[in-house]
Scaffold this motif. Structure first.
Motif, mmCIF file in Angstrom:
data_model
loop_
_atom_site.group_PDB
_atom_site.id
_atom_site.type_symbol
_atom_site.label_atom_id
_atom_site.label_comp_id
_atom_site.label_asym_id
_atom_site.label_seq_id
_atom_site.Cartn_x
_atom_site.Cartn_y
_atom_site.Cartn_z
ATOM 1 N N TYR A 69 -9.943 6.438 -5.539
ATOM 2 C CA TYR A 69 -9.308 6.154 -4.340
ATOM 3 C C TYR A 69 -8.423 4.991 -4.600
ATOM 4 O O TYR A 69 -7.233 5.234 -3.829
ATOM 5 C CB TYR A 69 -10.495 5.694 -3.309
ATOM 6 N N VAL A 70 -8.646 4.154 -5.300
ATOM 7 C CA VAL A 70 -7.664 2.761 -5.288
ATOM 8 C C VAL A 70 -6.583 3.366 -6.198
ATOM 9 O O VAL A 70 -5.348 3.005 -5.856
ATOM 10 C CB VAL A 70 -8.499 1.727 -6.113
ATOM 11 N N GLU A 71 -6.810 4.184 -7.312
ATOM 12 C CA GLU A 71 -5.762 4.593 -8.061
ATOM 13 C C GLU A 71 -4.763 5.497 -7.384
ATOM 14 O O GLU A 71 -3.347 5.635 -7.598
ATOM 15 C CB GLU A 71 -6.077 5.455 -9.433
ATOM 16 N N SER A 72 -5.253 6.471 -6.209
ATOM 17 C CA SER A 72 -4.341 7.313 -5.743
ATOM 18 C C SER A 72 -3.774 6.759 -4.419
ATOM 19 O O SER A 72 -2.954 7.360 -3.720
ATOM 20 C CB SER A 72 -5.402 8.519 -5.095
ATOM 21 N N THR A 73 -4.160 5.277 -4.218
ATOM 22 C CA THR A 73 -3.308 4.550 -2.964
ATOM 23 C C THR A 73 -1.820 4.292 -3.572
ATOM 24 O O THR A 73 -1.757 3.739 -4.455
ATOM 25 C CB THR A 73 -3.851 3.188 -2.519
ATOM 26 N N PRO A 74 -0.807 4.861 -2.596
ATOM 27 C CA PRO A 74 0.578 4.570 -3.120
ATOM 28 C C PRO A 74 0.899 3.027 -3.287
ATOM 29 O O PRO A 74 1.774 2.717 -4.112
ATOM 30 C CB PRO A 74 1.300 4.969 -1.773
ATOM 31 N N LEU A 75 0.213 2.010 -2.603
ATOM 32 C CA LEU A 75 0.536 0.767 -2.670
ATOM 33 C C LEU A 75 0.239 0.172 -4.084
ATOM 34 O O LEU A 75 0.936 -0.861 -4.687
ATOM 35 C CB LEU A 75 -0.416 -0.008 -1.645
ATOM 36 N N PHE A 76 -0.501 0.733 -4.941
ATOM 37 C CA PHE A 76 -1.168 0.336 -6.121
ATOM 38 C C PHE A 76 -0.479 1.049 -7.364
ATOM 39 O O PHE A 76 -1.001 1.185 -8.259
ATOM 40 C CB PHE A 76 -2.448 0.296 -6.163
ATOM 41 N N LYS A 77 0.404 2.248 -7.043
ATOM 42 C CA LYS A 77 1.183 2.704 -7.834
ATOM 43 C C LYS A 77 1.821 1.923 -9.051
ATOM 44 O O LYS A 77 2.673 1.191 -8.699
ATOM 45 C CB LYS A 77 2.086 3.935 -7.473
ATOM 46 N N GLY A 78 1.438 2.253 -10.363
ATOM 47 C CA GLY A 78 2.353 1.475 -11.408
ATOM 48 C C GLY A 78 1.518 0.087 -11.752
ATOM 49 O O GLY A 78 2.230 -0.498 -12.530
ATOM 50 N N CYS A 79 0.414 0.108 -10.950
ATOM 51 C CA CYS A 79 -0.127 -1.470 -11.203
ATOM 52 C C CYS A 79 -0.945 -1.201 -12.696
ATOM 53 O O CYS A 79 -1.364 0.041 -12.881
ATOM 54 C CB CYS A 79 -1.016 -1.796 -10.159
ATOM 55 N N SER A 80 -1.077 -2.330 -13.484
ATOM 56 C CA SER A 80 -1.980 -2.306 -14.685
ATOM 57 C C SER A 80 -3.511 -1.988 -14.329
ATOM 58 O O SER A 80 -3.958 -1.936 -13.224
ATOM 59 C CB SER A 80 -1.836 -3.687 -15.401
ATOM 60 N N ALA A 81 -3.998 -1.225 -15.441
ATOM 61 C CA ALA A 81 -5.437 -1.043 -15.307
ATOM 62 C C ALA A 81 -6.441 -2.110 -15.018
ATOM 63 O O ALA A 81 -7.434 -1.842 -14.234
ATOM 64 C CB ALA A 81 -5.928 -0.411 -16.575
ATOM 65 N N GLU A 82 -5.872 -3.315 -15.717
ATOM 66 C CA GLU A 82 -6.876 -4.667 -15.274
ATOM 67 C C GLU A 82 -6.726 -4.851 -13.809
ATOM 68 O O GLU A 82 -7.804 -5.432 -13.247
ATOM 69 C CB GLU A 82 -6.526 -5.617 -16.205
ATOM 70 N N PHE A 83 -5.561 -4.839 -13.289
ATOM 71 C CA PHE A 83 -5.292 -5.138 -11.912
ATOM 72 C C PHE A 83 -6.259 -4.233 -11.014
ATOM 73 O O PHE A 83 -6.850 -4.698 -10.130
ATOM 74 C CB PHE A 83 -3.872 -5.045 -11.340
ATOM 75 N N ILE A 84 -6.269 -2.981 -11.290
ATOM 76 C CA ILE A 84 -6.919 -1.708 -10.276
ATOM 77 C C ILE A 84 -8.300 -2.206 -10.726
ATOM 78 O O ILE A 84 -9.026 -2.079 -9.670
ATOM 79 C CB ILE A 84 -6.409 -0.443 -11.010
#
Length: 341
Positions: A322-337
């Motif tokens: 769900y977090v990965e599919s949120t537009p706000l977090f697109k392009g963020c690093s795996a560690e941040f996610i």
């Protein structure tokens, strides 16, 4: 929906029939060999009501015990009901009195009457809901429930006691607990000719005295069948006595989960009254509290004993997609996610 107003009215109507059926079934088994006409008509009306209830249950949504979400899918509803009590509900609606007469009054057929006792589950469910209803005094509800349990057990035992006596041939009446009974100058010879009220009162007296293990000695088992049943009954009474005493102790000590729920609900209702909240939001708040009460032993209590590393993996499984599919977090690093999760 299970909280639909019309369906709630129906559940109250069917509860009345469930109470009647739960108490009348042992009575019919013990005291009747074929129902009188008036009771036969009443029995048929009751079975029709339960048949309608069976049909309705295929269309009533339910709350999933794992996710606590309302399930409306007709196939899921039907499968769940078929796997639970459908067979017993259907068999309970069979006209066993007609079948008994059609089979040449075979005694074995009448044992199938006991299937109808599954309807007592509706009464248990009613008391469970009543305990959570803050409009009714909790202490009063629990005491009434315990009295009903005790009366029902003695009522059932009384019917079985009479059944054991009346299924022997008339020539062996003197070899039964009631046929050999003599109270003062009154003798129970030819007891089958006595009126129903007197027979039931005597049977209930025997059941209560045996349950309380008072042992006056005026009534006792005479033949082997009666002795075996008395042994089973007294053994069951020890468990019943422990249940009743344990519940009474819990009432005195207080602090049960249901009581805490009721106290919290009272505080919330006072808050809603003080702030004059609307009906819709009131129902939402109360619905949330009820859901919280029913699911209080899931999330927090399960996770608190699990190590942090495993809890992190559970969070990854549950929330990462769900977090990965949120537009706000697109392009963020795996560690941040991972940290967000």
């Amino acid at each position: 929906l299970p909280d639909n107003k019309l369906y709630l009215l129906w559940t109250k109507f069917i509860l009345v029939w469930a109470v009647y059926s739960s108490f009348f079934t042992p009575f019919e088994f013990g005291f009747f060999r074929g129902l009188p006409d008036k009771l036969f008509v009443l029995d048929i009306v009751g079975q029709i009501a339960f048949l309608i209830d069976i049909v309705l249950k295929f269309f009533v949504a339910y709350r999933d015990p794992d996710t606590y979400r309302i399930v409306r899918n007709p196939t899921s509803i039907a499968l769940r009901y078929c796997k639970s009590s459908f067979i017993f509900d259907l068999l309970g609606c069979f006209p066993w009195d007609i079948i008994y007469k059609a089979c040449g009054s075979k005694e074995e057929v009448r044992y199938l009457l006991w299937i109808r006792l599954t309807r007592a589950l509706k009464v248990i469910e009613f008391f469970r809901d009543l305990e959570k209803d803050i409009r009714v005094n909790y202490l009063f509800t629990r005491i009434v429930k315990l009295i009903v349990v005790e009366l029902y057990c003695t009522h059932t035992a009384a019917c079985i006691f009479y059944y054991l006596a009346t299924t022997l041939p008339e020539s062996m009446e003197g070899n039964t607990w009631i046929g050999s009974l003599k109270l003062g100058e009154y003798s129970y010879d030819h007891f089958r000719e006595l009126d129903l009220i007197k027979l039931y009162t005597t049977s209930l007296y025997f059941a209560i005295v045996t349950m309380a293990t008072v042992g006056y000695g005026d009534i006792h088992a005479v033949n082997v069948r009666e002795m075996i049943f008395v042994m089973i009954y007294v053994s069951f009474d020890m468990i019943l006595g422990a249940y009743l005493i344990g519940n009474m102790t819990a009432l005195i000590v207080k602090g049960s989960r249901t009581e805490r729920f009721r106290d919290k609900m009272k505080e919330v209702i006072r808050y809603m009254n003080r702030n004059k909240l609307g009906k819709e939001i009131r129902e939402q708040i109360k619905g949330h509290l009820r859901l919280q009460y029913e699911s209080s032993y899931t999330e927090a209590s399960v996770l608190q004993d699990i190590p942090i590393s495993i809890r992190a993996k559970i969070s990854q499984t549950l929330y990462k997609p769900y977090v990965e599919s949120t537009p706000l977090f697109k392009g963020c690093s795996a560690e941040f996610i991972q940290q967000i999760v």
